[in-house]
Write a protein that holds these residues in place. Structure first.
Motif, mmCIF file in Angstrom:
data_model
loop_
_atom_site.group_PDB
_atom_site.id
_atom_site.type_symbol
_atom_site.label_atom_id
_atom_site.label_comp_id
_atom_site.label_asym_id
_atom_site.label_seq_id
_atom_site.Cartn_x
_atom_site.Cartn_y
_atom_site.Cartn_z
ATOM 1 N N GLN A 167 68.335 47.853 86.866
ATOM 2 C CA GLN A 167 67.684 46.696 86.243
ATOM 3 C C GLN A 167 68.473 46.255 85.014
ATOM 4 O O GLN A 167 69.164 47.065 84.383
ATOM 5 C CB GLN A 167 66.246 47.032 85.850
ATOM 6 N N VAL A 168 68.355 44.966 84.716
ATOM 7 C CA VAL A 168 69.135 44.360 83.635
ATOM 8 C C VAL A 168 68.317 44.327 82.347
ATOM 9 O O VAL A 168 67.230 43.743 82.300
ATOM 10 C CB VAL A 168 69.567 42.927 84.012
ATOM 11 N N VAL A 169 68.837 44.950 81.287
ATOM 12 C CA VAL A 169 68.245 44.847 79.953
ATOM 13 C C VAL A 169 68.733 43.547 79.320
ATOM 14 O O VAL A 169 69.927 43.274 79.285
ATOM 15 C CB VAL A 169 68.651 46.045 79.074
ATOM 16 N N PHE A 170 67.798 42.724 78.810
ATOM 17 C CA PHE A 170 68.191 41.400 78.318
ATOM 18 C C PHE A 170 67.654 41.083 76.928
ATOM 19 O O PHE A 170 67.867 39.965 76.420
ATOM 20 C CB PHE A 170 67.743 40.318 79.298
ATOM 21 N N GLY A 171 66.971 42.017 76.281
ATOM 22 C CA GLY A 171 66.457 41.742 74.949
ATOM 23 C C GLY A 171 65.679 42.912 74.396
ATOM 24 O O GLY A 171 65.655 44.005 74.989
ATOM 25 N N LYS A 172 65.048 42.686 73.241
ATOM 26 C CA LYS A 172 64.266 43.749 72.616
ATOM 27 C C LYS A 172 63.196 43.147 71.714
ATOM 28 O O LYS A 172 63.304 41.996 71.249
ATOM 29 C CB LYS A 172 65.160 44.672 71.798
ATOM 30 N N ILE A 173 62.172 43.920 71.450
ATOM 31 C CA ILE A 173 61.167 43.559 70.451
ATOM 32 C C ILE A 173 61.745 43.825 69.067
ATOM 33 O O ILE A 173 62.266 44.903 68.809
ATOM 34 C CB ILE A 173 59.878 44.382 70.640
ATOM 35 N N THR A 174 61.655 42.833 68.194
ATOM 36 C CA THR A 174 62.079 43.036 66.804
ATOM 37 C C THR A 174 60.892 43.098 65.859
ATOM 38 O O THR A 174 61.010 43.595 64.743
ATOM 39 C CB THR A 174 63.032 41.916 66.360
ATOM 40 N N ASP A 175 59.753 42.585 66.300
ATOM 41 C CA ASP A 175 58.528 42.653 65.500
ATOM 42 C C ASP A 175 57.344 42.686 66.462
ATOM 43 O O ASP A 175 57.337 41.961 67.465
ATOM 44 C CB ASP A 175 58.421 41.447 64.567
ATOM 45 N N GLY A 176 56.354 43.523 66.162
ATOM 46 C CA GLY A 176 55.174 43.619 67.009
ATOM 47 C C GLY A 176 54.957 44.992 67.605
ATOM 48 O O GLY A 176 54.236 45.126 68.596
ATOM 49 N N PHE A 177 55.544 46.007 66.986
ATOM 50 C CA PHE A 177 55.401 47.353 67.545
ATOM 51 C C PHE A 177 53.962 47.884 67.416
ATOM 52 O O PHE A 177 53.546 48.735 68.199
ATOM 53 C CB PHE A 177 56.398 48.311 66.896
ATOM 54 N N SER A 178 53.196 47.347 66.477
ATOM 55 C CA SER A 178 51.792 47.746 66.395
ATOM 56 C C SER A 178 51.019 47.249 67.617
ATOM 57 O O SER A 178 50.102 47.924 68.107
ATOM 58 C CB SER A 178 51.160 47.220 65.110
ATOM 59 N N LEU A 179 51.379 46.068 68.116
ATOM 60 C CA LEU A 179 50.771 45.554 69.340
ATOM 61 C C LEU A 179 51.160 46.426 70.532
ATOM 62 O O LEU A 179 50.328 46.714 71.400
ATOM 63 C CB LEU A 179 51.192 44.103 69.574
ATOM 64 N N LEU A 180 52.406 46.861 70.558
ATOM 65 C CA LEU A 180 52.855 47.743 71.635
ATOM 66 C C LEU A 180 52.057 49.052 71.627
ATOM 67 O O LEU A 180 51.642 49.541 72.688
ATOM 68 C CB LEU A 180 54.351 48.026 71.471
ATOM 69 N N GLU A 181 51.813 49.579 70.444
ATOM 70 C CA GLU A 181 51.005 50.797 70.330
ATOM 71 C C GLU A 181 49.583 50.569 70.833
ATOM 72 O O GLU A 181 48.998 51.440 71.501
ATOM 73 C CB GLU A 181 50.979 51.265 68.875
ATOM 74 N N ARG A 182 49.033 49.395 70.531
ATOM 75 C CA ARG A 182 47.676 49.104 71.000
ATOM 76 C C ARG A 182 47.629 49.035 72.526
ATOM 77 O O ARG A 182 46.696 49.551 73.155
ATOM 78 C CB ARG A 182 47.182 47.798 70.386
ATOM 79 N N LEU A 183 48.604 48.366 73.126
ATOM 80 C CA LEU A 183 48.644 48.287 74.592
ATOM 81 C C LEU A 183 48.746 49.673 75.219
ATOM 82 O O LEU A 183 48.128 49.955 76.257
ATOM 83 C CB LEU A 183 49.831 47.430 75.041
ATOM 84 N N GLU A 184 49.502 50.522 74.562
ATOM 85 C CA GLU A 184 49.739 51.874 75.069
ATOM 86 C C GLU A 184 48.449 52.686 75.141
ATOM 87 O O GLU A 184 48.341 53.619 75.948
ATOM 88 C CB GLU A 184 50.752 52.558 74.155
ATOM 89 N N THR A 185 47.460 52.334 74.318
ATOM 90 C CA THR A 185 46.209 53.091 74.277
ATOM 91 C C THR A 185 45.128 52.518 75.189
ATOM 92 O O THR A 185 44.050 53.112 75.318
ATOM 93 C CB THR A 185 45.649 53.140 72.844
ATOM 94 N N LEU A 186 45.378 51.369 75.822
ATOM 95 C CA LEU A 186 44.357 50.752 76.665
ATOM 96 C C LEU A 186 44.079 51.608 77.901
ATOM 97 O O LEU A 186 45.001 52.180 78.489
ATOM 98 C CB LEU A 186 44.796 49.359 77.109
ATOM 99 N N PRO A 187 42.830 51.694 78.329
ATOM 100 C CA PRO A 187 42.520 52.419 79.566
ATOM 101 C C PRO A 187 43.035 51.650 80.777
ATOM 102 O O PRO A 187 43.053 50.414 80.791
ATOM 103 C CB PRO A 187 40.989 52.486 79.561
ATOM 104 N N VAL A 188 43.483 52.383 81.781
ATOM 105 C CA VAL A 188 44.020 51.786 83.012
ATOM 106 C C VAL A 188 43.372 52.448 84.224
ATOM 107 O O VAL A 188 42.814 53.547 84.126
ATOM 108 C CB VAL A 188 45.559 51.936 83.084
ATOM 109 N N ASN A 189 43.470 51.784 85.377
ATOM 110 C CA ASN A 189 42.963 52.395 86.603
ATOM 111 C C ASN A 189 44.027 53.294 87.226
ATOM 112 O O ASN A 189 45.074 53.554 86.605
ATOM 113 C CB ASN A 189 42.467 51.322 87.582
#
Length: 217
Positions: A167-189
Motif C-alpha cells: 500500500q502507498v503511504v501518501f501523508g500524515k496527521i500533523t494535528d489531531g492526535f487527541s481525536l485519534l486517541e478517542r477513536l481508538e477507544t470506541l467500542p466496535v463489533n
C-alpha cells in the motif's frame, strides 16, 4: 421523477453549495494565518462527527513530492472536485462518508467507502513505496491487491510493516492526535465496525488553489 424527488435534489444541491462555502472559508482562514510562510506545506483537513456531534479535526500534511498522483487523487476527493458519477448520481466526495473499521489489533482505522463511491472511482496505480508504514498517524491508500487503491484510506495507530510494498503511504496527521486517541477507544463489533456512528462532517484542502465556492469560481 416525482415532485418529492425535485425537492430532494434541490436540498442536496443547496447542501453541497453550503459545503463548498465552508471549505472555502477554512482555506481562506488558513491562508490568512499562514501568509508569512515562505513555502506552505501541502495541507488538508478532515472533521469527524461521532453520533452526529462534532468530535474534532485531523490536520494533514500530504506527501506531494513523493507521490504526487496519489496526493492529487486524495485531494480531489477531499475537495469534491473529482466530479459526479452521472450513471449512479454519486458525488465523488469524501464528505459524509464513514469510518469503516477500527482494527485495534492490526493498528489501523479505515475511512472512505468501499460501496457506491468506491465503485464509481477508477482505481489508481501504486505510484511507489518510498515511504514505509513506520509510525502512528501515517495515511495509507487501502488496496485489495496491486493497483487497486480507490477511495478507502487508512490511518495508522502504530507501525504496520506488513503493509510495506503493498500500500502507498501518501501523508500524515500533523494535528489531531487527541481525536485519534478517542477513536481508538470506541467500542466496535466483531468485524471492527464502530458501534457509534462516525463520519466525515467536513473535509477539504487548506493550501494550493482556492476551493470552488459561490458561483463555482
Amino acid at each position: 421523477m416525482t415532485e418529492d424527488d425535485d425537492v430532494d435534489w434541490e436540498r442536496l444541491n443547496k447542501n453541497m453549495r453550503d459545503v463548498e462555502e465552508r471549505r472555502y472559508k477554512e482555506w481562506e482562514n488558513y491562508q490568512k494565518s499562514h501568509r508569512n510562510m515562505e513555502d506552505q506545506q501541502n495541507c488538508a483537513f478532515i472533521d469527524l462527527s461521532i453520533d452526529n456531534a462534532l468530535a474534532g479535526r485531523f490536520e494533514l500534511t500530504l506527501f506531494e513530492s513523493q507521490v504526487p498522483n496519489t496526493v492529487q487523487h486524495f485531494r480531489s476527493l477531499l475537495s469534491g472536485t473529482m466530479g459526479v458519477d452521472e450513471e449512479r448520481g454519486i458525488k465523488l466526495d469524501y464528505y459524509g462518508t464513514s469510518v469503516r473499521s477500527i482494527d485495534k489489533e492490526k493498528g489501523i482505522i479505515v475511512l472512505g467507502d468501499f460501496g457506491s463511491l468506491g465503485i464509481s472511482v477508477k482505481p489508481i496505480p501504486d505510484e511507489n513505496f518510498s515511504v514505509r508504514h513506520g509510525e502512528r498517524g501515517l495515511l495509507t491508500m487501502m488496496s485489495s491487491g496491486p493497483n487497486t487503491g480507490s477511495t478507502a484510506f487508512g490511518i495508522l495507530l502504530k507501525p504496520a510493516p506488513s503493509l510495506d510494498y503493498t500500500q502507498v503511504v501518501f501523508g500524515k496527521i500533523t494535528d489531531g492526535f487527541s481525536l485519534l486517541e478517542r477513536l481508538e477507544t470506541l467500542p466496535v463489533n466483531n468485524i471492527g465496525k464502530p458501534l457509534n456512528a462516525v463520519s466525515i462532517a467536513l473535509c477539504g484542502v487548506l493550501s494550493g488553489k482556492a476551493p470552488r465556492h459561490g458561483d463555482g469560481n
